[in-house]
Design a protein around this motif. Structure first.
Motif, short mmCIF file in Angstrom:
data_model
loop_
_atom_site.label_atom_id
_atom_site.label_comp_id
_atom_site.label_asym_id
_atom_site.label_seq_id
_atom_site.Cartn_x
_atom_site.Cartn_y
_atom_site.Cartn_z
N UNK A 126 33.91 1.25 -9.09
CA UNK A 126 33.61 0.09 -9.77
C UNK A 126 34.75 -0.92 -9.08
N UNK A 127 35.83 -0.07 -8.67
CA UNK A 127 37.08 -1.00 -7.88
C UNK A 127 36.70 -1.37 -6.58
N UNK A 128 36.20 -0.55 -5.84
CA UNK A 128 35.87 -0.94 -4.48
C UNK A 128 34.47 -1.61 -4.27
N UNK A 129 33.26 -1.28 -5.11
CA UNK A 129 32.13 -2.02 -4.91
C UNK A 129 32.07 -3.35 -5.68
N UNK A 130 32.81 -3.41 -6.79
CA UNK A 130 32.69 -4.66 -7.71
C UNK A 130 33.94 -5.22 -7.84
N UNK A 131 35.19 -4.61 -8.32
CA UNK A 131 36.16 -5.68 -8.54
C UNK A 131 37.13 -6.29 -7.54
N UNK A 132 37.20 -5.35 -6.28
CA UNK A 132 37.82 -5.87 -5.19
C UNK A 132 37.08 -7.03 -4.54
N UNK A 133 35.83 -6.71 -4.13
CA UNK A 133 35.04 -7.83 -3.63
C UNK A 133 35.05 -9.11 -4.17
N UNK A 134 34.94 -8.89 -5.66
CA UNK A 134 34.66 -10.06 -6.35
C UNK A 134 36.01 -10.78 -6.53
N UNK B 88 22.34 -10.14 -18.50
CA UNK B 88 22.25 -9.17 -17.25
C UNK B 88 23.16 -8.48 -16.34
N UNK B 89 24.45 -9.22 -16.39
CA UNK B 89 25.41 -8.65 -15.59
C UNK B 89 25.00 -8.06 -14.21
N UNK B 90 24.50 -8.95 -13.22
CA UNK B 90 24.14 -8.73 -12.23
C UNK B 90 25.41 -8.98 -11.40
N UNK B 91 25.20 -8.17 -10.07
CA UNK B 91 26.63 -8.20 -9.36
C UNK B 91 26.36 -9.45 -8.40
N UNK B 92 27.28 -10.42 -8.80
CA UNK B 92 26.96 -11.92 -7.79
C UNK B 92 27.01 -11.75 -6.53
N UNK B 93 27.88 -10.67 -5.91
CA UNK B 93 28.15 -10.39 -4.53
C UNK B 93 27.13 -9.70 -3.84
N UNK B 94 26.11 -9.11 -4.66
CA UNK B 94 24.94 -8.02 -4.03
C UNK B 94 23.68 -8.91 -3.88
N UNK B 95 23.05 -8.67 -2.89
CA UNK B 95 21.57 -9.03 -3.08
C UNK B 95 20.94 -8.34 -4.09
N UNK B 96 19.61 -9.05 -4.06
CA UNK B 96 18.87 -8.48 -5.33
C UNK B 96 18.58 -7.18 -5.01
N UNK B 97 18.09 -6.79 -3.77
CA UNK B 97 17.88 -5.34 -3.37
C UNK B 97 18.95 -4.45 -3.86
N UNK B 101 19.53 -1.50 -6.41
CA UNK B 101 19.64 -0.03 -5.87
C UNK B 101 21.12 0.36 -6.17
N UNK B 102 21.75 -0.11 -7.01
CA UNK B 102 22.98 0.32 -7.15
C UNK B 102 23.24 1.54 -7.68
N UNK B 103 22.60 2.04 -8.60
CA UNK B 103 22.80 3.42 -9.01
C UNK B 103 22.50 4.56 -8.08
N UNK B 104 21.21 4.61 -7.56
CA UNK B 104 21.06 5.43 -6.45
C UNK B 104 22.24 5.21 -5.47
N UNK B 105 22.65 4.19 -5.05
CA UNK B 105 23.70 3.99 -3.94
C UNK B 105 24.79 4.75 -4.52
#
Lengths: 211, 255
Positions: A126-134, B88-97, B101-105
């Motif tokens: 959560x920290x490295x993939x979501x919080x820090x980038x945002x 939705x809570x989509x991650x704004x800095x990630x592409x749709x793809x 795939x965020x849980x598999x990632x």
């Protein structure tokens, strides 16, 4: 400034500029290493946010000349002027970086954090993939403010013999030679502008498009 | 059939002592859709969130596939349950793809496999991967974002899907389309779904059973065809209040 002046002082200006950059860069590195992790920790323990940000706020209100003076008699620190300068500059840089790290992470859309938790991302993910980038552009904005402020304050470090472009300014003031004052002040101002521009570019690169 | 989710006498209270949920017992059969219906503040979202332990009950027990989840590993539990919310809570800095795939990632799945899975799911929710995979959330419409949210929830192939007012923020036309899409999708996937809504028509259209909540209590749990015919005063009140709200909304639109 005549070419004669530059020929006489050019080399010294270059050396002192390098010293100035080194003092500021070292302080920024220390401040970032302290303030970013502390800011992250505060987002996990928000009840500490007010007192700790408050302390860094008080540090900022200490006049810089007084701060350098206070540190002179401190063991180990006082032995080398550069240590005093880096310590004091680090203290001044803490607030903007800490505050922006904290506010940057706390300001992330709560639904994004909720989903990150609910989908089973670990705390580290959560920290490295979501919080820090945002929060990156916020943190960089804090670093930018801190850097520009510290480039200015670093000129005063010459008062305790730490070197840097302040040397020329102090010498110029003492000998009533405005050319010397400018020889210190102009490169310091240019350094601040360059740092501001470069970090500003970096900040924009990390900015995430709003929804 | 066995219960995929079982609520046993669930109670939730705030630290200040306010009771959000009171003694709720409810069983959700595997492969069926249960709608939690109720007004705002009825506790339906709180009940939903006890299933992935976003909310911990202060009393009672939740069982998933017959096992109490109180002491289960939080990360494993949550990765085995899909989660979709209104915002939705989509991650704004990630592409749709990458969003899909965020849980598999997070589970360390290989990049090529992640992309393949993500494209497969985008197709399943009606988005062409060729044109959507590399876009960012802010470049999508509300309905498209909601489709991506659903695809992401399905990425790790969870047996259970939790949906909290998934279509609440959409216009009526898009909402209808999304309901059709979800119904078709679920018919093929055999997921156990818990869906929160205040929309009676949505509940009747999507639910195999409808659990009506009010002020933290379970009022009734009925099949859709029983629901409208129920003689229970609370059920009739909800139906009438909902229809009244709809009529006045229509009048406002007509003006």
């Amino acid at each position: 400034m005549s070419t004669g002046f530059l020929a006489q002082y050019g080399e010294e200006i270059a050396t002192l500029t390098a010293e100035h950059v080194w003092l500021t860069a070292a302080a920024m590195a220390f401040a970032t290493m302290i303030a970013v992790p502390t800011g992250i920790w505060l987002t996990r323990a928000p009840r500490w946010a007010k007192p700790i940000i408050g302390v860094t706020n008080i540090l900022q209100t200490i006049p810089s000349l007084a701060m350098f003076g206070f540190l002179l008699p401190v063991p180990w620190l006082g032995e080398r002027a550069a240590r005093i300068a880096i310590f004091a500059l680090t203290a001044y840089a803490l607030l903007p970086i800490l505050r922006n790290t904290y506010a940057g992470i706390r300001g992330i859309d709560p639904s994004v954090i909720e989903v990150a938790q609910a989908l089973g991302l670990t705390g580290t993910q959560r920290l490295f993939k979501v919080e820090l980038p945002l929060a990156a552009s916020f943190i960089l904005a804090g670093l930018r403010t801190a850097t520009v402020t510290c480039i200015g304050i670093a000129t005063i470090a010459a008062a305790v013999g730490a070197g840097g472009l302040g040397e020329l300014i102090f010498r110029g003031v003492a000998s009533v030679d405005n050319r010397l004052v400018l020889a210190g002040a102009v490169p310091a101002a240019l350094l601040a502008l360059a740092a501001d521009g470069a970090l500003g570019l970096l900040e924009r690169r990390f900015k995430v498009a709003a929804r | 059939m066995s219960a995929a989710i079982e609520f046993r006498a669930i109670a939730v209270a705030t630290p200040q002592g306010r009771r959000l949920l009171n003694d709720i017992s409810l069983s959700v059969e595997a492969g069926t859709t249960t709608v939690l219906l109720g007004r705002s503040g009825s506790g339906k979202t709180t009940l939903l969130r006890t299933v992935n332990r976003m909310v911990e009950p202060t009393g009672g027990e939740v069982l998933v596939n017959g096992t109490p989840i109180r002491n289960s590993d939080l990360i494993t539990l949550r990765r085995s349950i899909g989660y979709v919310i209104q915002e939705t809570g989509l991650f704004p800095h990630f592409t749709i793809e990458r969003n899909v795939g965020v849980v598999p990632e997070a589970e360390g799945c290989a990049p090529a496999e992640r992309v393949r899975r993500s494209h497969e799911l985008l197709l399943a929710v009606g988005l062409d991967p060729a044109s959507f995979a590399h876009r960012f959330p802010h470049q999508l419409s509300g309905g498209q974002r909601q489709r991506v949210g659903l695809a992401r929830a399905l990425a790790a192939d969870p047996k259970i899907l939790l949906m909290d007012e998934p279509f609440g923020a959409l216009d009526p036309l898009t909402r209808g389309e999304m309901q059709d899409m979800l119904r078709d999708l679920l018919a093929g996937l055999k997921k156990t779904v818990l869906l929160v809504t205040h929309d009676l028509d949505e509940a009747l259209y999507l639910g195999d059973q409808i659990a009506l909540l009010s002020e933290g209590k379970l009022i009734a749990c009925l099949e859709p065809h029983e629901f409208l015919r129920s003689g229970m005063a609370e059920v009739q009140d909800y139906v009438q209040a909902f229809r009244r709200g709809e009529r006045s909304a229509r009048q406002v639109t007509r003006r």
